[in-house]
Design a protein around this motif. Structure first.
Motif, mmCIF file in Angstrom:
data_model
loop_
_atom_site.group_PDB
_atom_site.id
_atom_site.type_symbol
_atom_site.label_atom_id
_atom_site.label_comp_id
_atom_site.label_asym_id
_atom_site.label_seq_id
_atom_site.Cartn_x
_atom_site.Cartn_y
_atom_site.Cartn_z
ATOM 1 N N ARG A 15 -5.178 -9.085 1.007
ATOM 2 C CA ARG A 15 -6.276 -8.802 0.083
ATOM 3 C C ARG A 15 -6.648 -10.015 -0.773
ATOM 4 O O ARG A 15 -5.790 -10.654 -1.387
ATOM 5 C CB ARG A 15 -5.894 -7.641 -0.836
ATOM 6 C CG ARG A 15 -6.960 -7.195 -1.826
ATOM 7 C CD ARG A 15 -6.570 -5.886 -2.494
ATOM 8 N NE ARG A 15 -6.593 -4.795 -1.501
ATOM 9 C CZ ARG A 15 -6.088 -3.576 -1.743
ATOM 10 N NH1 ARG A 15 -5.527 -3.296 -2.899
ATOM 11 N NH2 ARG A 15 -6.162 -2.646 -0.793
ATOM 12 N N SER A 21 -1.199 -6.742 12.874
ATOM 13 C CA SER A 21 -1.426 -5.307 12.759
ATOM 14 C C SER A 21 -0.131 -4.509 12.671
ATOM 15 O O SER A 21 -0.149 -3.332 12.289
ATOM 16 C CB SER A 21 -2.258 -4.798 13.937
ATOM 17 O OG SER A 21 -1.571 -5.007 15.165
ATOM 18 N N TYR A 36 0.137 -5.311 8.610
ATOM 19 C CA TYR A 36 -1.033 -5.217 7.731
ATOM 20 C C TYR A 36 -2.000 -4.127 8.184
ATOM 21 O O TYR A 36 -2.190 -3.896 9.385
ATOM 22 C CB TYR A 36 -1.767 -6.566 7.685
ATOM 23 C CG TYR A 36 -0.934 -7.648 7.047
ATOM 24 C CD1 TYR A 36 -0.915 -7.803 5.668
ATOM 25 C CD2 TYR A 36 -0.155 -8.492 7.827
ATOM 26 C CE1 TYR A 36 -0.132 -8.790 5.079
ATOM 27 C CE2 TYR A 36 0.633 -9.478 7.244
ATOM 28 C CZ TYR A 36 0.640 -9.621 5.870
ATOM 29 O OH TYR A 36 1.426 -10.580 5.288
ATOM 30 N N ARG A 37 -2.609 -3.482 7.223
ATOM 31 C CA ARG A 37 -3.675 -2.524 7.502
ATOM 32 C C ARG A 37 -5.007 -3.239 7.414
ATOM 33 O O ARG A 37 -5.325 -3.804 6.363
ATOM 34 C CB ARG A 37 -3.640 -1.361 6.500
ATOM 35 C CG ARG A 37 -4.626 -0.241 6.844
ATOM 36 C CD ARG A 37 -4.577 0.869 5.812
ATOM 37 N NE ARG A 37 -5.202 0.440 4.564
ATOM 38 C CZ ARG A 37 -5.151 1.137 3.424
ATOM 39 N NH1 ARG A 37 -4.467 2.259 3.369
ATOM 40 N NH2 ARG A 37 -5.757 0.690 2.344
ATOM 41 N N PRO A 38 -5.789 -3.260 8.488
ATOM 42 C CA PRO A 38 -7.067 -3.991 8.441
ATOM 43 C C PRO A 38 -8.045 -3.348 7.482
ATOM 44 O O PRO A 38 -8.067 -2.122 7.312
ATOM 45 C CB PRO A 38 -7.567 -3.915 9.885
ATOM 46 C CG PRO A 38 -6.886 -2.733 10.473
ATOM 47 C CD PRO A 38 -5.554 -2.640 9.799
ATOM 48 N N LEU A 62 0.843 -1.196 0.000
ATOM 49 C CA LEU A 62 0.000 0.000 0.000
ATOM 50 C C LEU A 62 0.882 1.251 0.000
ATOM 51 O O LEU A 62 2.020 1.223 0.477
ATOM 52 C CB LEU A 62 -0.908 -0.005 1.237
ATOM 53 C CG LEU A 62 -1.887 -1.181 1.325
ATOM 54 C CD1 LEU A 62 -2.633 -1.141 2.648
ATOM 55 C CD2 LEU A 62 -2.867 -1.167 0.163
ATOM 56 N N MET A 79 -7.401 -8.568 12.504
ATOM 57 C CA MET A 79 -5.975 -8.862 12.548
ATOM 58 C C MET A 79 -5.671 -9.911 13.626
ATOM 59 O O MET A 79 -6.172 -9.834 14.746
ATOM 60 C CB MET A 79 -5.174 -7.593 12.824
ATOM 61 C CG MET A 79 -5.310 -6.509 11.756
ATOM 62 S SD MET A 79 -4.498 -6.884 10.171
ATOM 63 C CE MET A 79 -5.876 -7.589 9.197
ATOM 64 N N ASP A 95 -10.310 -6.826 1.713
ATOM 65 C CA ASP A 95 -9.195 -6.771 2.649
ATOM 66 C C ASP A 95 -9.623 -7.360 3.992
ATOM 67 O O ASP A 95 -10.647 -6.956 4.561
ATOM 68 C CB ASP A 95 -8.749 -5.323 2.872
ATOM 69 C CG ASP A 95 -8.014 -4.746 1.668
ATOM 70 O OD1 ASP A 95 -7.816 -5.482 0.673
ATOM 71 O OD2 ASP A 95 -7.649 -3.553 1.712
ATOM 72 N N ASP A 115 0.953 3.796 1.816
ATOM 73 C CA ASP A 115 1.366 4.325 3.122
ATOM 74 C C ASP A 115 2.428 3.473 3.815
ATOM 75 O O ASP A 115 2.793 3.717 4.961
ATOM 76 C CB ASP A 115 0.149 4.489 4.029
ATOM 77 C CG ASP A 115 -0.533 3.158 4.366
ATOM 78 O OD1 ASP A 115 -0.046 2.097 3.908
ATOM 79 O OD2 ASP A 115 -1.552 3.171 5.075
ATOM 80 N N LYS A 143 2.138 0.326 4.611
ATOM 81 C CA LYS A 143 1.500 -0.868 5.171
ATOM 82 C C LYS A 143 1.244 -1.891 4.065
ATOM 83 O O LYS A 143 1.551 -1.668 2.883
ATOM 84 C CB LYS A 143 0.191 -0.482 5.866
ATOM 85 C CG LYS A 143 0.371 0.195 7.219
ATOM 86 C CD LYS A 143 0.619 -0.828 8.324
ATOM 87 C CE LYS A 143 0.442 -0.227 9.702
ATOM 88 N NZ LYS A 143 0.570 -1.239 10.765
ATOM 89 N N ALA A 171 -1.759 -4.803 2.572
ATOM 90 C CA ALA A 171 -3.132 -5.321 2.614
ATOM 91 C C ALA A 171 -3.091 -6.836 2.474
ATOM 92 O O ALA A 171 -2.380 -7.374 1.620
ATOM 93 C CB ALA A 171 -3.977 -4.716 1.498
#
Length: 285
Positions: A98, A131, A134-136, A90, A117, A113, A92, A94, A96
Motif C-alpha cells: 500500500r 499473490s 499480498y492481496r491485490p 490486513l 502481483m 494498493d 484477513d 493477507k 497490502a
C-alpha cells in the motif's frame, strides 16, 4: 505550473525502525532542496523475503510506524509526502502493498494498493509469488493536487499500459511508479518502460526505486528516475545506494506534448477479427 519534485532512492532492510530513520533523513534532505512533492520507493518500511519474518514486523495501518512518521514529517516540513508503498497487515491475514500520500497538514489524502502481483519465474532461477502473501488492489487512484493531477502505480503495474492510459484519459499529468525492480528485469526493461509510459500518455513519470543488495539477499536495480512527457530523463540515480533526485517540473509541458502528438484524442475503438485460414481448421471464404 512549475514545482520541484524529489524521488528518494533507498536500500530498505528488514527492520522498519531503521528504514524509517533513513526515510526521515532523505525526505528532510529533499525538502531542504525545495521539493514540495517527495516520493519514496516501494516497500519503504521493510524488504523481507522470509514470510515469517515479514509477518513478525507487520502492523495494521493505524499502528504502522512508517505511516505515523510519514504523516508527522509531511506536516512538519509542509510537503506532499508520498510513501511509495509499505507492507500493511490486513484483517484477513493477507498483506497490502500500500502506498500513501500525505498533505502539508500531515493528513492522509489517499492510499493505493498495488493492483498487479509479480508472479513470475525468471530465467536466472529467481521465482516470485507476490499473490501468496499480498492481496491485490482493485481500484486505480488519481488525485488533483495544486500543482497537477497525480496518478498512482507501483512497480509491476508499469507493465500494464491500460492502467496508465485510463488515468491519462481522465486527466492525469504525472504518474508515480515507486518500485523495487529486480536487477535482471531492471537491466532489461526499467528505463524503457518508464519512458514508454511517459511518451505514450504525454505525462511526467516519477519513479523512486529500491537499490542494491538487501539484507534478505535480494538485489534491486535502483536507477530511480524522473521522466518528462517527451521521454527525456530529467534526473537519474545510480544502481546502488541512497540518493535524492531533484527535478523542476513544468506541468504545462503535458499539454504541449499532447498537442504535438495527440494520440489520446486520436484513439479509436475497434473490433478484433481473428481469421483462421483454410487448412488450419477454417473454411476458405
Amino acid at each position: 505550473m512549475s514545482f520541484k519534485t524529489a524521488a528518494v532512492q533507498m536500500c530498505s532492510g528488514v527492520d522498519p525502525a531503521r528504514n524509517v530513520e533513513t526515510m526521515v533523513s532523505l525526505v528532510r534532505e529533499a525538502a531542504s532542496e525545495g521539493a514540495v512533492y517527495i516520493q519514496t520507493p516501494e516497500m519503504t518500511g521493510a524488504i523481507q523475503r522470509d514470510r515469517t519474518g515479514l509477518r513478525s514486523v507487520l502492523k495494521e495501518e493505524a499502528g504502522d510506524l512508517v505511516v505515523r512518521e510519514a504523516a508527522r514529517l509531511a506536516g512538519e516540513l509542509g510537503v506532499y509526502l508520498h510513501v511509495g508503498s509499505t507492507p500493511i497487515a490486513l484483517p484477513d491475514g493477507k498483506v497490502a502493498n500500500r502506498g500513501f500520500l500525505f498533505g502539508p497538514d500531515g493528513k492522509k489524502i489517499c492510499d493505493y494498493d498495488k493492483i498487479h502481483m509479480f508472479d513470475v519465474d525468471l530465467d536466472n532461477g529467481e521465482s516470485w509469488r507476490e499473490s501468496a502473501v499480498y492481496r491485490p488492489g482493485a481500484t486505480a487512484r488519481m488525485v488533483d493536487l495544486p500543482f497537477g493531477k497525480l496518478g498512482f502505480a507501483i512497480c509491476y503495474d508499469v507493465r500494464f499500459p491500460e492502467l496508465f492510459r485510463q488515468q491519462a484519459v481522465a486527466g492525469a499529468e504525472i504518474m508515480s511508479v515507486p518500485a523495487a525492480f529486480t536487477r535482471q528485469t531492471g537491466e532489461a526493461h526499467w528505463e524503457i518502460l518508464l519512458r514508454a509510459r511517459a511518451i505514450e500518455n504525454g505525462l511526467f513519470v516519477i519513479a523512486a526505486a529500491q537499490a542494491g543488495q538487501h539484507e534478505d539477499g535480494r538485489e534491486t536495480f535502483g536507477h530511480s528516475m524522473i521522466v518528462d512527457p517527451w521521454g527525456k530523463v530529467l534526473a537519474k540515480a545510480g544502481p546502488a545506494g541512497e540518493a535524492v533526485l531533484i527535478a523542476e517540473i513544468d506541468v504545462a509541458a503535458v499539454s504541449g506534448a499532447r498537442a504535438r502528438i495527440p494520440n489520446l484524442k486520436n484513439a479509436r475503438d475497434f473490433v478484433l477479427d481473428q481469421v483462421v485460414p483454410a487448412g488450419k481448421g477454417g473454411v476458405a471464404a
